[in-house]
Design a protein around this motif. Structure first.
Motif, PDB file in Angstrom:
ATOM      1  N   ASN A  17       3.279   1.021  10.906  1.00  5.68           N
ATOM      2  CA  ASN A  17       1.741   1.843  10.019  1.00  5.68           C
ATOM      3  C   ASN A  17       3.081   2.037   8.674  1.00  5.68           C
ATOM      4  OD1 ASN A  17      -0.667   2.590  10.655  1.00  5.68           O
ATOM      5  ND2 ASN A  17      -0.093   3.585  11.776  1.00  5.68           N
ATOM      6  N   ARG A  18       4.733   2.432   8.704  1.00  4.74           N
ATOM      7  CA  ARG A  18       5.526   2.679   8.384  1.00  4.74           C
ATOM      8  C   ARG A  18       5.913   1.241   7.285  1.00  4.74           C
ATOM      9  NH1 ARG A  18      10.316   5.801   8.560  1.00  4.74           N
ATOM     10  NH2 ARG A  18      12.114   5.699   8.054  1.00  4.74           N
ATOM     11  N   VAL A  19       5.877   0.191   7.750  1.00  2.59           N
ATOM     12  CA  VAL A  19       5.969  -1.289   7.192  1.00  2.59           C
ATOM     13  C   VAL A  19       4.976  -1.429   6.572  1.00  2.59           C
ATOM     14  CG1 VAL A  19       5.860  -3.247   7.172  1.00  2.59           C
ATOM     15  CG2 VAL A  19       7.740  -2.522   9.141  1.00  2.59           C
ATOM     16  N   LEU A  20       4.134  -1.066   6.371  1.00  2.88           N
ATOM     17  CA  LEU A  20       2.630  -1.344   6.093  1.00  2.88           C
ATOM     18  C   LEU A  20       2.592   0.035   4.969  1.00  2.88           C
ATOM     19  CD1 LEU A  20       0.373  -2.228   7.856  1.00  2.88           C
ATOM     20  CD2 LEU A  20       1.286  -3.816   6.826  1.00  2.88           C
ATOM     21  N   SER A  21       3.184   1.060   4.825  1.00  2.00           N
ATOM     22  CA  SER A  21       2.943   2.055   3.420  1.00  2.00           C
ATOM     23  C   SER A  21       4.020   1.465   2.680  1.00  2.00           C
ATOM     24  CB  SER A  21       3.467   3.870   4.762  1.00  2.00           C
ATOM     25  OG  SER A  21       3.284   4.489   3.567  1.00  2.00           O
ATOM     26  N   SER A  22       4.798   1.634   3.265  1.00  2.00           N
ATOM     27  CA  SER A  22       6.688   0.789   2.724  1.00  2.00           C
ATOM     28  C   SER A  22       5.657  -0.089   1.604  1.00  2.00           C
ATOM     29  CB  SER A  22       7.751   0.724   3.322  1.00  2.00           C
ATOM     30  OG  SER A  22       8.365   1.576   4.447  1.00  2.00           O
ATOM     31  N   LEU A  23       5.355  -1.365   1.974  1.00  2.00           N
ATOM     32  CA  LEU A  23       5.017  -2.705   0.774  1.00  2.00           C
ATOM     33  C   LEU A  23       3.720  -1.379   0.057  1.00  2.00           C
ATOM     34  CD1 LEU A  23       4.811  -5.449   0.498  1.00  2.00           C
ATOM     35  CD2 LEU A  23       2.555  -5.767   2.528  1.00  2.00           C
ATOM     36  N   LEU A  72      -4.596  -2.751   4.297  1.00 11.40           N
ATOM     37  CA  LEU A  72      -4.311  -3.158   3.269  1.00 11.40           C
ATOM     38  C   LEU A  72      -5.520  -3.798   1.915  1.00 11.40           C
ATOM     39  CD1 LEU A  72      -1.050  -4.300   2.497  1.00 11.40           C
ATOM     40  CD2 LEU A  72      -1.365  -2.012   2.670  1.00 11.40           C
ATOM     41  N   ALA A  73      -5.645  -2.741   1.336  1.00  7.88           N
ATOM     42  CA  ALA A  73      -6.501  -3.474   0.114  1.00  7.88           C
ATOM     43  C   ALA A  73      -6.055  -3.096  -1.193  1.00  7.88           C
ATOM     44  CB  ALA A  73      -7.596  -2.049  -0.054  1.00  7.88           C
ATOM     45  N   LEU A  74      -6.448  -4.084  -2.065  1.00 12.45           N
ATOM     46  CA  LEU A  74      -5.883  -4.665  -3.166  1.00 12.45           C
ATOM     47  C   LEU A  74      -7.306  -3.436  -4.190  1.00 12.45           C
ATOM     48  CD1 LEU A  74      -4.030  -6.650  -4.840  1.00 12.45           C
ATOM     49  CD2 LEU A  74      -5.770  -7.583  -5.055  1.00 12.45           C
ATOM     50  N   CYS A  98      -0.641  -7.844 -12.866  1.00 11.70           N
ATOM     51  CA  CYS A  98       0.097  -6.163 -11.441  1.00 11.70           C
ATOM     52  C   CYS A  98      -1.258  -6.221 -10.676  1.00 11.70           C
ATOM     53  CB  CYS A  98       0.866  -5.346 -12.229  1.00 11.70           C
ATOM     54  SG  CYS A  98       2.280  -5.933 -13.652  1.00 11.70           S
ATOM     55  N   TYR A  99      -1.133  -6.104  -9.701  1.00 13.07           N
ATOM     56  CA  TYR A  99      -1.341  -5.255  -8.961  1.00 13.07           C
ATOM     57  C   TYR A  99      -1.170  -4.086  -8.116  1.00 13.07           C
ATOM     58  CZ  TYR A  99      -3.889 -10.257  -9.251  1.00 13.07           C
ATOM     59  OH  TYR A  99      -3.940 -11.408 -10.190  1.00 13.07           O
ATOM     60  N   SER A 100      -1.360  -3.147  -7.268  1.00 12.25           N
ATOM     61  CA  SER A 100      -1.331  -2.389  -6.624  1.00 12.25           C
ATOM     62  C   SER A 100      -1.899  -2.685  -5.383  1.00 12.25           C
ATOM     63  CB  SER A 100      -1.129  -0.785  -7.250  1.00 12.25           C
ATOM     64  OG  SER A 100      -2.436  -1.330  -7.735  1.00 12.25           O
ATOM     65  N   LEU A 101      -1.733  -1.999  -4.323  1.00 14.37           N
ATOM     66  CA  LEU A 101      -1.833  -1.444  -2.726  1.00 14.37           C
ATOM     67  C   LEU A 101      -2.397  -0.734  -2.494  1.00 14.37           C
ATOM     68  CD1 LEU A 101      -0.068  -4.196  -1.513  1.00 14.37           C
ATOM     69  CD2 LEU A 101      -1.843  -5.149  -1.955  1.00 14.37           C
ATOM     70  N   ASN A 102      -3.619  -0.543  -1.752  1.00 17.49           N
ATOM     71  CA  ASN A 102      -3.570   1.157  -0.806  1.00 17.49           C
ATOM     72  C   ASN A 102      -3.632   1.167   0.381  1.00 17.49           C
ATOM     73  OD1 ASN A 102      -5.332   3.352  -0.655  1.00 17.49           O
ATOM     74  ND2 ASN A 102      -6.642   3.110  -0.739  1.00 17.49           N
ATOM     75  N   PHE A 103      -2.915   1.744   0.776  1.00 12.75           N
ATOM     76  CA  PHE A 103      -2.980   1.676   2.625  1.00 12.75           C
ATOM     77  C   PHE A 103      -3.986   3.109   2.738  1.00 12.75           C
ATOM     78  CE2 PHE A 103      -0.211   2.862   6.208  1.00 12.75           C
ATOM     79  CZ  PHE A 103      -0.259   2.521   7.176  1.00 12.75           C
ATOM     80  N   LYS A 104      -4.654   2.924   4.576  1.00 13.26           N
ATOM     81  CA  LYS A 104      -4.878   3.681   5.229  1.00 13.26           C
ATOM     82  C   LYS A 104      -3.894   3.718   6.555  1.00 13.26           C
ATOM     83  CE  LYS A 104      -8.974   5.576   6.429  1.00 13.26           C
ATOM     84  NZ  LYS A 104     -10.833   6.017   6.497  1.00 13.26           N
TER      85      LYS A 104
END
Length: 275
Positions: A57-63, A112-114, A205-211
């Protein structure tokens, strides 16, 4: 002496004449009540393990905090994939030469979602993004390179396939996301650069959404929670005992006696002042 035993009166006088002592008592009482409430919450809820500082969760949140931007002079996708693979192989080999630990390759299904793209004409599905980050940027290490590939497929729904290549000792050893199924689709691939701020010169550019996924968080075992709750209750009882002793001491007649002594001294000093 027994005639002066008036607990409520003595306690009221002590509170009015000793603000520091009253404040100290209220702080202890508040702390004891807080620990009791915390122990009740800990007994009825499952809590994360505070000793685990590295999880997925910490890794994906940082990404998800990075903007993934395609270079302005990037080649088209038909000739880009071989170049990307060569670049990743080169960086992986360099990283392996610098680090004695082996490199682990994982293909994981992650939440993760774009969500956005600065170019409306670019599709957000059937897309593959490749990038390289420092381990420190993902909060898992120092300056080691971590190769990442994100695949956003139209039939994946709300999850993304993440391929990560990094030294084995850097990756979290906690609960791992499930393996992502292999796809036979021919998707567009781009090499992107990750940055904390949105560049002005990049066309796309793309951004990610993490839940946050609770299944990826290491929780305390029932035995560990029981020990924590017991320690909280023991400490709360000690604090309440100290509060009780302070109350008993404040109810003693010496508080009233001290006030009468001060009043007597004040009355004796008045004639001296008048003279």
């Amino acid at each position: 002496m027994m005639g002066f035993w008036q607990p409520l009166t003595n306690l009221r006088d002590y509170v009015s004449q000793n603000p520091p002592g009253t404040t100290f008592f209220l702080c202890l009482l508040t702390l004891a009540i807080s620990f009791i409430c915390l122990s009740f919450y800990s007994n009825t809820h499952t809590l994360p393990n505070p000793d685990i500082t590295k999880d997925w969760n910490r890794v994906l949140s940082s990404l998800s905090t990075f903007h993934l931007c395609v270079k302005a002079n990037e080649l088209n996708s038909s000739v880009q994939s071989p170049l990307i693979k060569q670049e990743e192989d080169r960086k992986t080999s360099v990283n392996s030469a610098k680090s004695p630990s082996s490199v682990t390759h994982l293909h994981l299904k992650v939440p993760l979602a774009l969500v956005t793209s600065s170019s409306p004409s670019v599709s957000l599905r059937d897309l593959s993004l490749h990038t390289t980050l420092r381990a420190s940027q993902l909060l898992i290490g120092g300056n080691e390179n971590v190769n990442l590939t994100l695949e956003f497929l139209s039939d994946n729904g709300s999850y993304t396939c993440l391929t990560i290549s990094a030294p084995s000792d850097l990756l979290p050893t906690s609960v791992r996301p499930p393996e992502c199924p292999e796809s036979e689709k021919n998707i567009s691939s781009f090499y992107v650069e990750a940055s904390n701020q949105l560049p002005t010169l990049s066309p796309t550019c793309y951004s990610l959404n993490f839940k946050d996924d609770t299944t990826l968080t290491v929780m305390l075992t029932q035995e560990e929670q029981s020990v924590a709750v017991q320690h909280l209750l023991d400490f709360s009882v000690c604090l309440l005992g100290v509060c009780l002793m302070l109350c008993i001491a404040a109810c003693q007649p010496h508080a009233l006696k001290r006030r009468n002594q001060w009043n007597g001294l004040y009355q004796q000093s008045e004639p001296l002042i008048d003279s």
